[in-house]
Design a protein around this motif. Structure first.
Motif, PDB file in Angstrom:
ATOM      1  N   ASP A 187       0.837  -1.193   0.000  1.00 44.81           N
ATOM      2  CA  ASP A 187       0.000   0.000   0.000  1.00 44.81           C
ATOM      3  C   ASP A 187       0.873   1.244   0.000  1.00 44.81           C
ATOM      4  OD1 ASP A 187      -2.315   1.477  -0.034  1.00 44.81           O
ATOM      5  OD2 ASP A 187      -2.799   1.210   2.087  1.00 44.81           O
ATOM      6  N   VAL A 188       0.234   2.394  -0.220  1.00 43.17           N
ATOM      7  CA  VAL A 188       0.885   3.687  -0.063  1.00 43.17           C
ATOM      8  C   VAL A 188       0.019   4.513   0.865  1.00 43.17           C
ATOM      9  CG1 VAL A 188      -0.237   4.701  -2.090  1.00 43.17           C
ATOM     10  CG2 VAL A 188       1.924   5.640  -1.294  1.00 43.17           C
ATOM     11  N   GLU A 189       0.661   5.231   1.798  1.00 42.05           N
ATOM     12  CA  GLU A 189      -0.047   6.028   2.784  1.00 42.05           C
ATOM     13  C   GLU A 189       0.342   7.493   2.649  1.00 42.05           C
ATOM     14  OE1 GLU A 189      -0.436   2.662   6.350  1.00 42.05           O
ATOM     15  OE2 GLU A 189       0.976   4.341   6.572  1.00 42.05           O
ATOM     16  N   PHE A 190      -0.581   8.381   3.029  1.00 44.94           N
ATOM     17  CA  PHE A 190      -0.342   9.820   2.954  1.00 44.94           C
ATOM     18  C   PHE A 190       0.854  10.194   3.840  1.00 44.94           C
ATOM     19  CE2 PHE A 190      -0.985  14.278   3.885  1.00 44.94           C
ATOM     20  CZ  PHE A 190      -1.467  14.778   2.681  1.00 44.94           C
ATOM     21  N   PRO A 191       1.764  11.052   3.326  1.00 48.91           N
ATOM     22  CA  PRO A 191       1.699  11.768   2.048  1.00 48.91           C
ATOM     23  C   PRO A 191       2.441  11.070   0.918  1.00 48.91           C
ATOM     24  CG  PRO A 191       3.433  12.709   3.362  1.00 48.91           C
ATOM     25  CD  PRO A 191       2.833  11.592   4.191  1.00 48.91           C
ATOM     26  N   GLY A 192       2.802   9.777   1.110  1.00 50.74           N
ATOM     27  CA  GLY A 192       3.494   9.071   0.040  1.00 50.74           C
ATOM     28  C   GLY A 192       4.363   7.923   0.507  1.00 50.74           C
ATOM     29  N   SER A 193       4.203   7.496   1.753  1.00 55.95           N
ATOM     30  CA  SER A 193       5.018   6.408   2.295  1.00 55.95           C
ATOM     31  C   SER A 193       4.569   5.073   1.712  1.00 55.95           C
ATOM     32  CB  SER A 193       4.900   6.353   3.819  1.00 55.95           C
ATOM     33  OG  SER A 193       5.294   7.579   4.391  1.00 55.95           O
ATOM     34  N   LEU A 194       5.541   4.219   1.387  1.00 50.68           N
ATOM     35  CA  LEU A 194       5.247   2.888   0.869  1.00 50.68           C
ATOM     36  C   LEU A 194       5.215   1.890   2.016  1.00 50.68           C
ATOM     37  CD1 LEU A 194       4.813   1.324  -1.818  1.00 50.68           C
ATOM     38  CD2 LEU A 194       7.256   0.761  -1.723  1.00 50.68           C
ATOM     39  N   VAL A 195       4.151   1.101   2.076  1.00 49.97           N
ATOM     40  CA  VAL A 195       4.008   0.071   3.107  1.00 49.97           C
ATOM     41  C   VAL A 195       4.511  -1.247   2.531  1.00 49.97           C
ATOM     42  CG1 VAL A 195       2.423  -1.108   4.670  1.00 49.97           C
ATOM     43  CG2 VAL A 195       1.997   1.286   4.027  1.00 49.97           C
ATOM     44  N   VAL A 196       5.497  -1.835   3.211  1.00 43.85           N
ATOM     45  CA  VAL A 196       6.141  -3.055   2.717  1.00 43.85           C
ATOM     46  C   VAL A 196       6.049  -4.139   3.784  1.00 43.85           C
ATOM     47  CG1 VAL A 196       8.263  -4.061   1.793  1.00 43.85           C
ATOM     48  CG2 VAL A 196       7.753  -1.637   1.381  1.00 43.85           C
ATOM     49  N   GLU A 197       5.560  -5.312   3.387  1.00 46.37           N
ATOM     50  CA  GLU A 197       5.531  -6.470   4.285  1.00 46.37           C
ATOM     51  C   GLU A 197       6.834  -7.238   4.103  1.00 46.37           C
ATOM     52  OE1 GLU A 197       3.541  -7.126   6.593  1.00 46.37           O
ATOM     53  OE2 GLU A 197       1.819  -5.840   6.158  1.00 46.37           O
ATOM     54  N   THR A 198       7.660  -7.253   5.156  1.00 44.88           N
ATOM     55  CA  THR A 198       8.941  -7.942   5.116  1.00 44.88           C
ATOM     56  C   THR A 198       8.887  -9.169   6.019  1.00 44.88           C
ATOM     57  OG1 THR A 198      10.001  -6.861   7.009  1.00 44.88           O
ATOM     58  CG2 THR A 198       9.978  -5.638   4.930  1.00 44.88           C
ATOM     59  N   ASP A 199       9.945  -9.950   5.987  1.00 43.41           N
ATOM     60  CA  ASP A 199      10.017 -11.126   6.860  1.00 43.41           C
ATOM     61  C   ASP A 199      10.041 -10.732   8.330  1.00 43.41           C
ATOM     62  OD1 ASP A 199      10.058 -12.732   4.635  1.00 43.41           O
ATOM     63  OD2 ASP A 199      12.249 -12.957   4.605  1.00 43.41           O
ATOM     64  N   GLU A 200      10.442  -9.509   8.609  1.00 45.43           N
ATOM     65  CA  GLU A 200      10.523  -9.038   9.990  1.00 45.43           C
ATOM     66  C   GLU A 200       9.281  -8.255  10.409  1.00 45.43           C
ATOM     67  OE1 GLU A 200      13.116  -8.376   7.739  1.00 45.43           O
ATOM     68  OE2 GLU A 200      14.065 -10.242   8.415  1.00 45.43           O
ATOM     69  N   GLY A 201       8.320  -8.085   9.492  1.00 51.67           N
ATOM     70  CA  GLY A 201       7.120  -7.337   9.818  1.00 51.67           C
ATOM     71  C   GLY A 201       6.866  -6.195   8.842  1.00 51.67           C
ATOM     72  N   THR A 202       5.908  -5.345   9.162  1.00 49.07           N
ATOM     73  CA  THR A 202       5.514  -4.243   8.285  1.00 49.07           C
ATOM     74  C   THR A 202       6.471  -3.067   8.429  1.00 49.07           C
ATOM     75  OG1 THR A 202       3.191  -4.895   8.485  1.00 49.07           O
ATOM     76  CG2 THR A 202       3.647  -2.678   7.659  1.00 49.07           C
ATOM     77  N   ARG A 203       6.942  -2.563   7.284  1.00 44.31           N
ATOM     78  CA  ARG A 203       7.798  -1.375   7.276  1.00 44.31           C
ATOM     79  C   ARG A 203       7.127  -0.287   6.444  1.00 44.31           C
ATOM     80  NH1 ARG A 203      13.356  -2.209   7.829  1.00 44.31           N
ATOM     81  NH2 ARG A 203      13.499   0.060   7.553  1.00 44.31           N
ATOM     82  N   ARG A 204       7.277   0.944   6.891  1.00 44.57           N
ATOM     83  CA  ARG A 204       6.803   2.104   6.142  1.00 44.57           C
ATOM     84  C   ARG A 204       8.011   2.906   5.687  1.00 44.57           C
ATOM     85  NH1 ARG A 204       2.939   0.471   9.407  1.00 44.57           N
ATOM     86  NH2 ARG A 204       0.746   0.684   8.712  1.00 44.57           N
ATOM     87  N   VAL A 205       8.182   2.981   4.394  1.00 46.43           N
ATOM     88  CA  VAL A 205       9.361   3.610   3.808  1.00 46.43           C
ATOM     89  C   VAL A 205       8.967   4.984   3.277  1.00 46.43           C
ATOM     90  CG1 VAL A 205      11.209   3.390   2.121  1.00 46.43           C
ATOM     91  CG2 VAL A 205      10.211   1.331   3.160  1.00 46.43           C
ATOM     92  N   HIS A 206       9.672   6.002   3.737  1.00 48.52           N
ATOM     93  CA  HIS A 206       9.334   7.372   3.356  1.00 48.52           C
ATOM     94  C   HIS A 206      10.130   7.864   2.150  1.00 48.52           C
ATOM     95  CE1 HIS A 206       7.103   7.456   7.073  1.00 48.52           C
ATOM     96  NE2 HIS A 206       8.195   7.142   7.746  1.00 48.52           N
ATOM     97  N   ALA A 207      11.312   7.319   1.948  1.00 45.45           N
ATOM     98  CA  ALA A 207      12.144   7.739   0.814  1.00 45.45           C
ATOM     99  C   ALA A 207      13.154   6.657   0.508  1.00 45.45           C
ATOM    100  CB  ALA A 207      12.864   9.055   1.133  1.00 45.45           C
ATOM    101  N   GLY A 208      13.538   6.540  -0.748  1.00 48.50           N
ATOM    102  CA  GLY A 208      14.540   5.554  -1.106  1.00 48.50           C
ATOM    103  C   GLY A 208      14.422   5.184  -2.571  1.00 48.50           C
ATOM    104  N   ASP A 209      15.412   4.420  -3.068  1.00 46.67           N
ATOM    105  CA  ASP A 209      15.422   3.937  -4.436  1.00 46.67           C
ATOM    106  C   ASP A 209      14.748   2.568  -4.467  1.00 46.67           C
ATOM    107  OD1 ASP A 209      16.643   6.126  -5.468  1.00 46.67           O
ATOM    108  OD2 ASP A 209      18.647   5.271  -5.484  1.00 46.67           O
ATOM    109  N   CYS A 210      13.673   2.460  -5.239  1.00 45.51           N
ATOM    110  CA  CYS A 210      12.869   1.247  -5.293  1.00 45.51           C
ATOM    111  C   CYS A 210      13.215   0.421  -6.533  1.00 45.51           C
ATOM    112  CB  CYS A 210      11.384   1.605  -5.276  1.00 45.51           C
ATOM    113  SG  CYS A 210      10.271   0.195  -5.380  1.00 45.51           S
ATOM    114  N   GLU A 211      13.378  -0.861  -6.324  1.00 44.17           N
ATOM    115  CA  GLU A 211      13.639  -1.794  -7.435  1.00 44.17           C
ATOM    116  C   GLU A 211      12.569  -2.884  -7.403  1.00 44.17           C
ATOM    117  OE1 GLU A 211      17.025  -5.050  -8.896  1.00 44.17           O
ATOM    118  OE2 GLU A 211      17.325  -3.857  -7.071  1.00 44.17           O
TER     119      GLU A 211
END
Length: 307
Positions: free
Chosen positions: A278-302
């Motif tokens: 998912d993406v949350e306001f104002p633009g954070s990407l929600v990522v389900e990882t092996d360690e749990g849910t992470r919210r990424v605010h900035a970074g290079d996505c591949e």
């Protein structure tokens, strides 16, 4: 463009109008009308003067051409060549301007995120929008998402099947992966509680020649492209979206290529790998990882291939 020149173009668009008639309707002298007509001709407008002034042709590209018929409150400044449209927009910001768009036929020193070189050959669409939004600095990323939505929707209207990779790259899916069509770079200045100005730079590849590996241009996917109309639609769509930040995320999700994919994101705090959900306001990407849910605010996505 000067308001009087707008009115002249509107008046002579359908039928010839005499100089005295124009002068009377505009409340200016006949000499002033003649000077405005000459200025419009110098800007590339074709205006006949046999039995009255009549508009017979609009320039293919350039500031006045983009402004003519533009349904958005922007003043357009055009350059054949600039080192960087973002740099020029920052200069205008420092001078107190707002709602200005800088457009160039080419950039000689274009840059992307992390100061990476951005190829900007002649004939592309290189523009930067300067605005002063009533947003707190923490909410400015939503404007970057808005620009991505505006760009992908304009590309699709032009016949190019494009989508968005988080947060703001517009890509064209191919059999072998994805090719980059549009890059967006947002810069801002402000204080803790308010934004002074924001510059949203949007670079759209038109031709594929001269681009680095992995890049593509609009003309690789459509034979019919009007750069002037494309820029107008891009600016109009961005203008509408910047006024409705609460709707941007739902539209971004609709065009997202990232959601549902396995991703690797390089962040200042390290690497994040998992499924983008998912993406949350104002633009954070929600990522389900092996360690749990992470919210990424900035970074290079591949985008990764499925395991």
């Amino acid at each position: 463009m000067n308001e009087t020149r707008y009115r002249i173009l509107d008046a002579i668009a359908e039928e010839p109008v005499s100089g005295p008639e124009l002068a009377a309707s505009l409340g200016v002298s006949r000499t002033a009308v003649w000077k405005h007509i000459e200025a419009l001709r110098e800007a590339g407008f074709s205006i006949e003067s046999d039995g009255g002034y009549r508009l017979t042709g609009v320039p293919e590209y350039g500031g006045p051409a983009i402004e003519l018929g533009l349904d958005a409150p922007f003043t357009v400044e055009y350059h054949d060549s600039l080192p960087s449209t973002n740099a020029r927009a920052r200069e205008l910001a420092e001078a107190g301007e707002t709602d200005r768009v800088v457009v160039a036929n080419e950039q000689t020193g274009g840059r992307g995120r992390l100061d990476r070189e951005w190829a900007s050959p002649p004939g592309g669409i290189w523009c930067s929008v300067l605005c002063r939004p009533a947003l707190p600095p923490a909410h400015v990323p939503v404007l970057t998402l808005a620009a991505a939505v505006a760009a992908v929707e304009t590309a699709r209207e032009a016949g190019v099947d494009a989508g968005i990779k988080w947060p703001n790259d517009v890509l064209v899916p191919t059999e072998d992966g994805e090719e980059k069509l549009v890059g967006i770079l947002t810069e801002m200045e402000g204080e803790a509680d308010r934004v002074s100005w924001v510059v949203v730079g949007i670079g759209v590849n038109v031709r594929s020649e001269g681009l680095p590996a992995g890049g593509t241009g609009l003309l690789a996917h459509t034979d019919d492209l009007d750069r002037r109309a494309f820029v107008q639609r891009l600016l109009e769509r961005f203008d509408a979206l910047r006024g409705e930040p609460e709707t941007v995320l739902s539209m971004w999700r609709e065009h997202a290529l990232t959601l549902g994919k396995r991703v690797r994101i390089e962040t200042p705090g390290g690497e994040v790998v998992g499924e983008a959900v998912d993406v949350e306001f104002p633009g954070s990407l929600v990522v389900e990882t092996d360690e749990g849910t992470r919210r990424v605010h900035a970074g290079d996505c591949e985008h990764l291939r499925p395991v």
